[in-house]
Scaffold this active site. Structure first.
Site, PDB file in Angstrom:
ATOM      1  N   GLU A 231       0.891  -1.168   0.000  1.00  0.00           N
ATOM      2  CA  GLU A 231       0.000   0.000   0.000  1.00  0.00           C
ATOM      3  C   GLU A 231       0.920   1.207   0.000  1.00  0.00           C
ATOM      4  O   GLU A 231       1.618   1.471   0.973  1.00  0.00           O
ATOM      5  CB  GLU A 231      -0.918  -0.026   1.230  1.00  0.00           C
ATOM      6  CG  GLU A 231      -2.058   0.983   1.135  1.00  0.00           C
ATOM      7  CD  GLU A 231      -1.737   2.308   1.785  1.00  0.00           C
ATOM      8  OE1 GLU A 231      -1.290   3.225   1.040  1.00  0.00           O
ATOM      9  OE2 GLU A 231      -1.912   2.449   2.992  1.00  0.00           O
ATOM     10  N   CYS A 265      -3.190   8.284   3.831  1.00  0.00           N
ATOM     11  CA  CYS A 265      -3.031   7.770   2.467  1.00  0.00           C
ATOM     12  C   CYS A 265      -4.323   7.893   1.675  1.00  0.00           C
ATOM     13  O   CYS A 265      -4.316   8.245   0.494  1.00  0.00           O
ATOM     14  CB  CYS A 265      -2.579   6.310   2.510  1.00  0.00           C
ATOM     15  SG  CYS A 265      -0.948   6.072   3.244  1.00  0.00           S
TER      16      CYS A 265
END
Length: 463
Positions: A231, A265
């Site tokens: 990720e 994020c």
């Protein structure tokens, strides 16, 4: 630089720790593998008890765990407590559902009347877990809880600015009754990654971090044939259509961009507003952002925390400067943030064209990129022009339309009328430069297990 706890509100050093040596790393890997050989045969009932106990400890000591986050990376107290609670929810979720996700799966094979074929989910072994600082508990638990429940063991390399959070995770698992070696925190240099992934006892690596870290870890994993999930951040689109409830949408835009000081994020980094409501939306967005109060993250009235480190402030300032030098217009909002600590003035960037480096940059802090578009189709085009594809959102009173638009956005997660939804029972993962692989739910727990075929065939059956 060694691992250090530096209070970002004061920029004062609290404590530091040296990097682990190769010998210490090798010993930890061997111990983790030996623990795996026993843990993989431990029943799900006993594994689940550890998960349940960890959740109980987190809830009982919520304030203590939250204070570590506020000290090390400046997280507002209320947000820190929410992170602790989310981790407890994840432990409970896998304690309740983990066994069912890994239940043997009989297959109906065409023409195979002489026997049976079953899929058996088996753990891989030692998983190297590289995690970031912005959610120091959640990022760890998101991987560790399902993988430990699956029967794997975890070797943690946490971010070097959150060593106390890493130690808190170690103590949590120890206190929850996890056998020694099943979860191991080490203060590891990123330079040791090649060494770790070259060890045949390490069977996989889960990374949450930057694109640069992804290329380094991905290359090492590929060279050593290790399973990997990544990720790598994002630049989520926040699309506002002409029929959106503007007042409520503005509220979510401010939250979506500025929670955790904008260091998320899946934060709403690119506001894409259709022309018909652009002026109304921006007037209200500017005033709402300007009203955010920056200050002591322990103070309940504080709405905007410092960034995690002074270096994060410096990097964000350089990104904004590059954007301006390349033609963007910057507007700084609100009263001046405190000079003490790692604060960054909330900023809006407009006139960001595709040839501006900012167009493909992830701004990790309170910087909003704003795009004015003609209609729904252009909004989708701008959203999909990003190299990232982690999350995103669409705001409209017509939820059928919202879902239709959501399906056209190239991203791993997208929500209608909410910037993002982070829950224990919702998968997490992205596409494009945001990485690959899934965390949480049944999809996450199966990332580091073997889908093993066990066939029982009559010895006289034809080939």
């Amino acid at each position: 630089m060694a691992y250090q706890t530096v209070n970002p509100y004061t920029n004062k050093l609290v404590q530091s720790f040296p990097y682990a040596s190769d010998a210490e790393i090798d010993a930890a890997i061997l111990k983790s593998h030996e623990a795996f050989l026993n843990w993989r045969t431990t029943g799900f009932a006993d594994r689940s008890k550890v998960m349940t106990r960890a959740a109980e400890i987190l809830r009982a000591d919520k304030r203590m765990f939250a204070d570590v986050l506020t000290l090390e990376m400046g997280k507002i107290s209320a947000e820190a407590e929410l992170e602790v609670e989310l981790c407890a929810d994840i432990f409970d979720y896998f304690a309740e559902h983990g066994e069912s996700f890994l239940k043997d799966k009989p297959l109906e094979v065409k023409g195979a009347k002489e026997g049976t074929v079953t899929i058996v989910f088996e753990p891989l072994g030692v998983i190297y877990c590289i995690e970031p600082w912005n959610f120091p508990y959640y990022q760890v638990v998101r991987v560790a809880a399902p993988q430990i429940l699956a029967g794997n063991t975890v070797l943690l390399k946490h971010a070097k600015n959150v060593p106390a959070a890493a130690q808190a995770m170690q103590k949590l698992f120890n206190d929850a009754g996890l056998p020694d070696g099943v979860f191991t925190n080490l203060f590891i240099s990123i330079a040791s990654t090649d060494h770790i992934l070259a060890d045949p006892l390490v069977r996989g690596v889960a990374l949450t971090g930057s694109e640069r870290a992804g290329t380094i870890v991905g290359a090492a994993a590929g060279k050593n044939l290790k399973k990997v999930t990544m990720e790598l951040g994002g630049s989520d689109a926040f699309i506002v259509l002409e029929d959106a409830d503007i007042d409520k949408t503005v509220k979510w835009a401010v939250m979506g961009r500025h929670w955790n000081a904008g260091q998320v994020c899946c934060g709403s980094k690119r506001l894409i507003i259709v022309d018909a409501v652009y002026d109304e939306f921006m007037d209200k967005y500017r005033s709402s952002v300007a009203a955010l109060r920056a200050g002591d993250p322990h103070d309940p009235v504080t709405q905007l925390a410092p960034l995690s480190t002074q270096s994060a402030v410096d990097m964000l300032a350089e990104q904004v400067k590059t954007a301006i030098d390349s033609g963007a217009t910057a507007e700084r909002l609100g009263e001046a943030v405190p000079k003490q600590g790692a604060f960054f003035q909330p900023t809006i960037l407009t006139d960001v064209k595709p040839d501006n480096p900012a167009y493909q940059t992830e701004f990790f802090g309170p910087v909003s990129l704003v795009f004015r578009v003609a209609d729904e189709d252009e909004a989708i085009s701008v959203a999909n022009a990003s190299i990232y594809g982690l999350g995103g959102s669409v705001f409209t009173r017509d939820v059928v339309r919202g879902e239709r638009v959501a399906r056209r956005i190239e991203t791993g997660m997208v929500f209608v009328n909410h910037p993002t939804v982070v829950r224990a029972d919702i998968p997490f993962g992205g596409v494009k430069n945001s990485g690959f692989g899934t965390e949480l739910t049944e999809f996450g727990i199966r990332e580091f297990v073997t889908n093993k075929v066990v066939g029982v065939v009559d010895i006289d059956a034809p080939f």
